[in-house]
Write a protein that holds these residues in place. Structure first.
Motif, PDB file in Angstrom:
ATOM      1  N   ASP A  88       0.835  -1.208   0.000  1.00  0.00           N
ATOM      2  CA  ASP A  88       0.000   0.000   0.000  1.00  0.00           C
ATOM      3  C   ASP A  88       0.866   1.253   0.000  1.00  0.00           C
ATOM      4  OD1 ASP A  88      -2.263  -1.560   0.007  1.00  0.00           O
ATOM      5  OD2 ASP A  88      -2.614  -1.388   2.176  1.00  0.00           O
ATOM      6  N   ALA A  89       1.947   1.240   0.792  1.00  0.00           N
ATOM      7  CA  ALA A  89       2.836   2.404   0.869  1.00  0.00           C
ATOM      8  C   ALA A  89       3.513   2.671  -0.469  1.00  0.00           C
ATOM      9  CB  ALA A  89       3.878   2.195   1.963  1.00  0.00           C
ATOM     10  N   LEU A  90       3.781   1.587  -1.214  1.00  0.00           N
ATOM     11  CA  LEU A  90       4.455   1.730  -2.509  1.00  0.00           C
ATOM     12  C   LEU A  90       3.464   1.859  -3.665  1.00  0.00           C
ATOM     13  CD1 LEU A  90       7.280  -0.950  -2.115  1.00  0.00           C
ATOM     14  CD2 LEU A  90       7.377   1.498  -1.635  1.00  0.00           C
ATOM     15  N   SER A 117      10.140   2.520 -12.030  1.00  0.00           N
ATOM     16  CA  SER A 117      10.737   3.825 -11.721  1.00  0.00           C
ATOM     17  C   SER A 117       9.868   4.589 -10.729  1.00  0.00           C
ATOM     18  CB  SER A 117      10.925   4.639 -12.999  1.00  0.00           C
ATOM     19  OG  SER A 117       9.694   4.813 -13.681  1.00  0.00           O
ATOM     20  N   ASN A 118       8.540   4.439 -10.819  1.00  0.00           N
ATOM     21  CA  ASN A 118       7.646   5.119  -9.880  1.00  0.00           C
ATOM     22  C   ASN A 118       7.850   4.592  -8.463  1.00  0.00           C
ATOM     23  OD1 ASN A 118       5.304   6.896  -9.277  1.00  0.00           O
ATOM     24  ND2 ASN A 118       4.330   4.955  -8.750  1.00  0.00           N
ATOM     25  N   THR A 119       8.005   3.264  -8.318  1.00  0.00           N
ATOM     26  CA  THR A 119       8.250   2.680  -7.000  1.00  0.00           C
ATOM     27  C   THR A 119       9.585   3.143  -6.439  1.00  0.00           C
ATOM     28  OG1 THR A 119       6.938   0.720  -7.565  1.00  0.00           O
ATOM     29  CG2 THR A 119       8.473   0.513  -5.727  1.00  0.00           C
ATOM     30  N   LYS A 120      10.574   3.248  -7.309  1.00  0.00           N
ATOM     31  CA  LYS A 120      11.881   3.732  -6.873  1.00  0.00           C
ATOM     32  C   LYS A 120      11.783   5.160  -6.353  1.00  0.00           C
ATOM     33  CE  LYS A 120      14.619   0.842 -10.015  1.00  0.00           C
ATOM     34  NZ  LYS A 120      15.550   0.846 -11.174  1.00  0.00           N
ATOM     35  N   ARG A 121      10.992   5.991  -7.052  1.00  0.00           N
ATOM     36  CA  ARG A 121      10.833   7.378  -6.613  1.00  0.00           C
ATOM     37  C   ARG A 121      10.183   7.438  -5.239  1.00  0.00           C
ATOM     38  NH1 ARG A 121       9.736   8.549 -12.105  1.00  0.00           N
ATOM     39  NH2 ARG A 121       7.513   8.164 -11.775  1.00  0.00           N
ATOM     40  N   ILE A 122       9.183   6.589  -5.009  1.00  0.00           N
ATOM     41  CA  ILE A 122       8.529   6.570  -3.697  1.00  0.00           C
ATOM     42  C   ILE A 122       9.514   6.141  -2.619  1.00  0.00           C
ATOM     43  CG2 ILE A 122       6.745   5.429  -2.313  1.00  0.00           C
ATOM     44  CD1 ILE A 122       5.067   5.212  -4.862  1.00  0.00           C
ATOM     45  N   TYR A 128      11.032   7.520   1.694  1.00  0.00           N
ATOM     46  CA  TYR A 128      11.699   6.730   2.727  1.00  0.00           C
ATOM     47  C   TYR A 128      13.224   6.814   2.657  1.00  0.00           C
ATOM     48  CZ  TYR A 128       7.001   4.894   3.106  1.00  0.00           C
ATOM     49  OH  TYR A 128       5.649   4.797   3.266  1.00  0.00           O
ATOM     50  N   ASN A 129      13.734   7.629   1.729  1.00  0.00           N
ATOM     51  CA  ASN A 129      15.173   7.878   1.627  1.00  0.00           C
ATOM     52  C   ASN A 129      15.980   6.609   1.394  1.00  0.00           C
ATOM     53  OD1 ASN A 129      16.636  10.172   1.378  1.00  0.00           O
ATOM     54  ND2 ASN A 129      17.182  10.342   3.528  1.00  0.00           N
ATOM     55  N   VAL A 130      15.415   5.660   0.680  1.00  0.00           N
ATOM     56  CA  VAL A 130      16.136   4.426   0.369  1.00  0.00           C
ATOM     57  C   VAL A 130      17.223   4.713  -0.654  1.00  0.00           C
ATOM     58  CG1 VAL A 130      15.916   2.162  -0.734  1.00  0.00           C
ATOM     59  CG2 VAL A 130      14.232   2.900   0.944  1.00  0.00           C
ATOM     60  N   ASN A 131      18.374   4.100  -0.461  1.00  0.00           N
ATOM     61  CA  ASN A 131      19.508   4.252  -1.359  1.00  0.00           C
ATOM     62  C   ASN A 131      19.230   3.464  -2.643  1.00  0.00           C
ATOM     63  OD1 ASN A 131      21.959   4.302  -2.646  1.00  0.00           O
ATOM     64  ND2 ASN A 131      23.053   3.143  -1.082  1.00  0.00           N
ATOM     65  N   ILE A 132      18.869   4.162  -3.712  1.00  0.00           N
ATOM     66  CA  ILE A 132      18.497   3.499  -4.957  1.00  0.00           C
ATOM     67  C   ILE A 132      19.690   2.783  -5.584  1.00  0.00           C
ATOM     68  CG2 ILE A 132      17.546   3.852  -7.277  1.00  0.00           C
ATOM     69  CD1 ILE A 132      15.565   4.109  -4.927  1.00  0.00           C
ATOM     70  N   GLU A 185      19.514  -1.132  -6.841  1.00  0.00           N
ATOM     71  CA  GLU A 185      19.800  -1.572  -8.207  1.00  0.00           C
ATOM     72  C   GLU A 185      21.026  -2.469  -8.303  1.00  0.00           C
ATOM     73  OE1 GLU A 185      17.955   2.328 -10.520  1.00  0.00           O
ATOM     74  OE2 GLU A 185      20.104   2.191 -10.113  1.00  0.00           O
ATOM     75  N   THR A 186      22.005  -2.266  -7.391  1.00  0.00           N
ATOM     76  CA  THR A 186      23.276  -2.984  -7.522  1.00  0.00           C
ATOM     77  C   THR A 186      23.619  -3.881  -6.338  1.00  0.00           C
ATOM     78  OG1 THR A 186      24.615  -1.248  -6.485  1.00  0.00           O
ATOM     79  CG2 THR A 186      24.158  -1.027  -8.847  1.00  0.00           C
TER      80      THR A 186
END
Length: 243
Positions: free
Chosen positions: A14-16, A37-42, A47-51, A55-56
């Motif tokens: 739900d949050a994503l 890409s939309n989920t990554k932006r959220i 939540y300040n997740v290190n993208i 990805e890596t």
């Protein structure tokens, strides 16, 4: 999901803004299903997740502060990226690891700091991490801000990104170096010079070529040390490309 303390997959989905089934497919690594890409932006903005980690797999999953806020640059917890130095000097040109280093990923914040002495108004709730930089030699507390204005030209160009290291004590100023400084309602990039009065600091602008009515457009400003609210040393400059 565990790091952000979501109790169920449904609450996380739900949050994503995902269907629970889609999230389950991502967890199972179902072919053809990935993180959009939309989920990554959220994940990054909310939540300040290190993208880069997402990805890596390098570095840490999140730089969110313990308080749950991602807008306070005074409490930065920076992820790291594992860089392996390669040696290709052997006759057969085979690469092998000679040393392993952990380089911090420097968060890039979206609010600009002025090179000129003008007030900059921003809502702290709108401050977000818009990317990360891998800068060898940077500290875990380093962060990056964009420059606005021309008073520090040619050293700092309008639109350049500056990597900054927080200084705890205003008495530890290295005179002649460029700093990001917050005082009163202002936040600026300035070269700091010593004053005859030890209680004062001179904010110097490198751009002395622009003149108005026979006087420099960007005149030096003198302030009290005690008025400094935040002080950060400029350690790296990433200039805007010329295209």
């Amino acid at each position: 999901m565990r790091e952000l303390e979501f109790k169920t997959q449904k609450s996380f989905a739900d949050a994503l803004k995902l269907q629970p089934g889609t999230l389950s497919d991502i967890f199972r690594e179902k072919p053809g299903v990935g993180v959009s890409s939309n989920t990554k932006r959220i994940l990054e903005n909310s939540y300040n997740v290190n993208i880069h980690w997402l990805e890596t797999g390098d570095g840490e999953p999140t730089i969110i502060s313990k308080s749950g806020s991602n807008s306070d640059i005074n409490n930065i917890e920076t992820p790291t990226i594992d860089i392996s130095e390669q040696d290709t000097s052997s006759p057969k040109e085979k690469s092998y690891v000679t040393e392993r280093k952990l380089y911090p990923l420097v968060p890039m914040y979206n609010f600009p700091a002025s090179a000129s002495v003008i007030e900059m108004y921003n809502d702290p709730n709108d401050i977000k991490v818009v990317g990360h930089l891998s800068i060898p030699g940077s500290t875990k507390k380093s962060f990056a801000l964009p420059v606005y204005g021309h008073s520090m030209y040619p050293t700092l160009e309008n639109g350049a990104w500056c990597v900054l290291r927080p200084i705890e004590n205003a008495n530890d100023i290295l005179w002649g170096e460029i700093y990001y400084i917050e005082w009163g309602d202002y936040r600026n990039f300035k070269r700091l010079l010593a004053s005859e009065n030890e209680e004062d600091v001179i904010l110097w602008s490198d751009n002395q070529s622009e003149v108005v009515n026979g006087r420099p457009k960007y005149s030096p400003v003198t302030i009290k040390k005690e008025s400094i609210r935040k002080l950060c040393l400029l350690t790296d400059i990433l200039k805007k490309p010329n295209y």
